[in-house]
Design a protein around this motif. Structure first.
Motif, PDB file in Angstrom:
ATOM      1  N   ALA A   1     136.094 -22.979  45.735  1.00 13.76           N
ATOM      2  CA  ALA A   1     135.744 -23.391  47.094  1.00 13.76           C
ATOM      3  C   ALA A   1     134.844 -22.330  47.722  1.00 13.76           C
ATOM      4  O   ALA A   1     134.943 -21.149  47.379  1.00 13.76           O
ATOM      5  N   THR A   2     133.957 -22.787  48.617  1.00 12.54           N
ATOM      6  CA  THR A   2     133.058 -21.836  49.295  1.00 12.54           C
ATOM      7  C   THR A   2     133.353 -21.853  50.796  1.00 12.54           C
ATOM      8  O   THR A   2     133.775 -22.886  51.343  1.00 12.54           O
ATOM      9  N   PRO A   3     133.128 -20.720  51.490  1.00  8.74           N
ATOM     10  CA  PRO A   3     133.408 -20.653  52.930  1.00  8.74           C
ATOM     11  C   PRO A   3     132.445 -21.577  53.689  1.00  8.74           C
ATOM     12  O   PRO A   3     131.231 -21.474  53.503  1.00  8.74           O
ATOM     13  N   ASN A   4     132.967 -22.461  54.505  1.00  3.92           N
ATOM     14  CA  ASN A   4     132.100 -23.458  55.148  1.00  3.92           C
ATOM     15  C   ASN A   4     131.254 -22.829  56.253  1.00  3.92           C
ATOM     16  O   ASN A   4     131.779 -22.355  57.253  1.00  3.92           O
TER      17      ASN A   4
ATOM     18  N   ASN B   1     131.495 -31.767  56.403  1.00  8.78           N
ATOM     19  CA  ASN B   1     131.315 -31.768  54.946  1.00  8.78           C
ATOM     20  C   ASN B   1     130.012 -32.478  54.601  1.00  8.78           C
ATOM     21  O   ASN B   1     129.347 -33.053  55.470  1.00  8.78           O
ATOM     22  N   VAL B   2     129.621 -32.413  53.306  1.00 11.44           N
ATOM     23  CA  VAL B   2     128.281 -32.865  52.898  1.00 11.44           C
ATOM     24  C   VAL B   2     128.342 -34.092  51.991  1.00 11.44           C
ATOM     25  O   VAL B   2     127.550 -35.014  52.122  1.00 11.44           O
TER      26      VAL B   2
ATOM     27  N   GLY C   1     121.297 -32.401  48.104  1.00  9.74           N
ATOM     28  CA  GLY C   1     121.760 -31.102  48.603  1.00  9.74           C
ATOM     29  C   GLY C   1     123.202 -30.746  48.304  1.00  9.74           C
ATOM     30  O   GLY C   1     123.748 -29.825  48.917  1.00  9.74           O
ATOM     31  N   THR C   2     123.822 -31.422  47.336  1.00  8.84           N
ATOM     32  CA  THR C   2     125.219 -31.113  47.013  1.00  8.84           C
ATOM     33  C   THR C   2     125.389 -29.631  46.632  1.00  8.84           C
ATOM     34  O   THR C   2     126.133 -28.892  47.291  1.00  8.84           O
ATOM     35  N   THR C   3     124.683 -29.212  45.589  1.00  9.17           N
ATOM     36  CA  THR C   3     124.803 -27.806  45.157  1.00  9.17           C
ATOM     37  C   THR C   3     124.125 -26.870  46.148  1.00  9.17           C
ATOM     38  O   THR C   3     124.632 -25.779  46.439  1.00  9.17           O
TER      39      THR C   3
ATOM     40  N   ASN D   1     121.488 -34.465  56.104  1.00  9.54           N
ATOM     41  CA  ASN D   1     122.878 -34.025  55.875  1.00  9.54           C
ATOM     42  C   ASN D   1     123.029 -32.537  55.681  1.00  9.54           C
ATOM     43  O   ASN D   1     124.119 -31.999  55.832  1.00  9.54           O
ATOM     44  N   VAL D   2     121.936 -31.869  55.289  1.00 11.50           N
ATOM     45  CA  VAL D   2     122.080 -30.450  54.936  1.00 11.50           C
ATOM     46  C   VAL D   2     121.148 -29.562  55.786  1.00 11.50           C
ATOM     47  O   VAL D   2     121.628 -28.737  56.569  1.00 11.50           O
TER      48      VAL D   2
END
Ligand code: SAM
Length: 230
Positions: A21-24, A30-31, A81-83, A113-114
Motif C-alpha cells: 500500500a502507498t500513502p494516499n 481513490n483512483v 494512471g493506475t500505476t 482522475n489523476v
C-alpha cells in the motif's frame, strides 16, 4: 520483499492477505476502485498487483525499489494512471511524474482522475517515439518507467533515456513478450531485449517474470551509465 525495505511502502492485511500500500497523497480519494485503509494517522491505498505491474514486481521479489520522495520520473504508457497514481503517492509533493500517453480517450481519464487532483502528475499527450515533442519535461529524471506494449518499445525506452535519464539513473521496462514476437519463447524475447539494453550502456540488475499477475510479461530493472556518450 522484506518489511521496512522502503520507507513509504506499507504491507497491510486485507482479508487475511498482506498487500502493498502507498500513502494516499489525496486523502479520501481513490483512483481505480482500490481500498483505502487507515494505519495510525495516515491513509493508505492498497496497491493491486493484478492491476499494476510495478506492484506485481514487488510481490515477485523486486530487490531495489527505485522510487523515492522528491524524485522526478518519466513514465511512458501512462494509460488511465493506475500505476502513475501510486508513483505519485511515493514521490510526494516535492517530486514529479511526467506521464506520457498518446491515446486521447485514455489520456482524458488520466487527466480527470489523476492529474487534476495530483499536482505532481504532468500529463503529456504525445507518442513516446518523439521525446523531442515533450515541452514540459525539464532537466534530467531519476527514473524512466516504460510500459507501452509495442514491438519497438525497448528502442523507444532507450531513446527516452538518452534524452532525459541522468547518469546512473534507473530504467524499469515491462516486456510484453507477445507484443514483440509471438513465435519466440518468452524467455528468448526477454534475453533479446536485454542484449539491446546492454549494447546501449545499460547494466541489467534484475529481471522478474510477472506470472501469475501478468502472463508472458517481465520487468527489467537496469542502470544507465552513458559516461560521456550521453
Ligand atoms: N502503465 C499502465 C499502468 O500500469 O497503469 C498501463 C499501460 S498499458 C499496458 C499501455 C499503454 O501504452 C496504453 O495506454 C497505450 O495507449 C500506451 N502506448 C502505446 N503506444 C505508445 C507510444 N508510442 N507512446 C506512449 N504510450 C503508448
Amino acid at each position: 520483499m522484506v518489511e521496512g525495505f522502503h520507507s513509504q511502502i506499507r504491507q497491510i492485511k486485507v482479508n487475511g492477505i498482506r498487500e502493498f500500500a502507498t500513502p494516499n497523497l489525496v486523502e479520501g480519494s481513490n483512483v481505480y476502485g482500490e481500498k483505502l485503509v487507515k494505519s495510525g494517522d495516515e491513509e493508505f491505498r492498497i496497491w493491486d498487483p493484478f492491476r499494476s505491474k510495478l506492484a506485481a514486481a514487488l510481490k515477485k521479489g523486486l530487490r531495489d525499489f527505485p522510487v523515492n520522495p522528491s524524485d522526478k520520473i518519466l513514465y511512458l504508457g501512462a494509460s488511465t494512471g493506475t500505476t502513475v497514481s501510486h508513483i505519485s503517492d511515493l514521490v510526494g509533493n516535492k517530486g514529479l511524474v511526467f506521464a506520457v500517453e498518446p491515446a486521447v480517450r485514455v489520456a482524458r481519464e488520466l487527466i480527470e482522475n489523476v492529474a487534476s487532483r495530483r499536482k505532481n502528475v504532468i500529463p503529456i499527450i504525445e507518442d513516446a517515439r518523439r521525446p523531442d515533442s515533450y515541452f514540459s519535461v525539464f532537466g534530467d529524471v531519476d527514473l524512466v518507467y516504460c510500459d507501452i506494449a509495442q514491438s519497438d518499445q525497448t528502442d523507444i525506452a532507450i531513446k527516452n533515456c538518452k534524452a532525459f535519464l541522468k547518469n546512473k539513473g534507473i530504467m524499469l521496462i515491462i516486456i510484453k513478450t507477445r507484443s514483440i514476437d509471438v513465435t519466440m519463447s518468452p524467455y528468448s524475447v526477454v534475453a533479446m531485449e536485454s542484449e539491446k539494453l546492454k549494447k546501449s550502456n545499460f547494466h541489467i540488475n534484475q529481471t522478474i517474470n510477472l506470472d501469475p499477475f501478468d502472463k508472458d510479461h517481465a520487468l527489467i530493472h537496469a542502470t544507465y551509465s552513458p559516461g560521456n556518450g550521453k
